[in-house]
Design an enzyme around this catalytic site. Sequence first.
Site, short mmCIF file in Angstrom:
data_model
loop_
_atom_site.label_atom_id
_atom_site.label_comp_id
_atom_site.label_asym_id
_atom_site.label_seq_id
_atom_site.Cartn_x
_atom_site.Cartn_y
_atom_site.Cartn_z
N VAL A 232 6.03 7.65 -30.00
CA VAL A 232 6.06 7.04 -28.67
C VAL A 232 7.48 6.94 -28.14
O VAL A 232 7.74 7.16 -26.95
CB VAL A 232 5.39 5.64 -28.71
N GLU A 233 8.42 6.61 -29.02
CA GLU A 233 9.80 6.39 -28.58
C GLU A 233 10.51 7.68 -28.16
O GLU A 233 11.14 7.73 -27.11
CB GLU A 233 10.60 5.71 -29.69
N SER A 234 10.44 8.71 -29.00
CA SER A 234 11.25 9.91 -28.75
C SER A 234 10.49 11.21 -28.90
O SER A 234 11.06 12.28 -28.65
CB SER A 234 12.44 9.94 -29.72
#
Length: 214
Positions: free
Chosen positions: A62-64
């Site tokens: 989700v983050e990167s």
Amino acid sequence: MKKFFKGLLKFIIALLIVGILASFAVVAYGSSTRPVEHVEEIKKYSEEYAVDPLLVLSVIKVESNFNQTAQSHMNAVGLMQLIPKTSQWICEKMGIEYTEEMLQDPDTNIKLGTYYLSYLLNHFGDTDLAIIAYNGGMGNVQEWLDQGIVGKGGEGFENIPIDEARYYDVKVKKNYDIYKTFYEDKELKDGMHKDFKTWLDNYGRQLKEFKRNF
């Protein structure tokens, strides 16, 4: 009449084949777009800090989306999108020296991010609150708890005033559920999400999951 039923049978068989191929394509796509990378580092620090490695994979997704050079408009850096100010705080807690360059290193980024996730899980004693705090800030989540806006187990999460934090929990948990379905109790290996054999195995796992919930 016999010819009619024969044609109907062929149609049903063709429909079943199309259904199987379509459902397999969905699972193959779901597998290929849920990367399994940096396994050695994730397993190492997940074990060290007592965090489910599949949760770490979900946060990175989700983050990167596993882009180790990713940098957000908020200056969050690397695989686990760590903000320098938060990273300094983490390093103080861990008793290590902080440098901005360290966030670009995948091993260090995963180490700091997994430690922080572990800290939040222990602090709040609730996975959902820890996930939201990872994105929305520990201070904000504590304030929402104190004000009775949210509670454990997803209570009141629809009232979270920061849209990104509210949706972040949903996105991480959705990916976590998929990673669990595909890889729970399975030996993780770098790049396995690209393997046709993995897609077949995940398809079988998905069918079993469907039967359990049917």
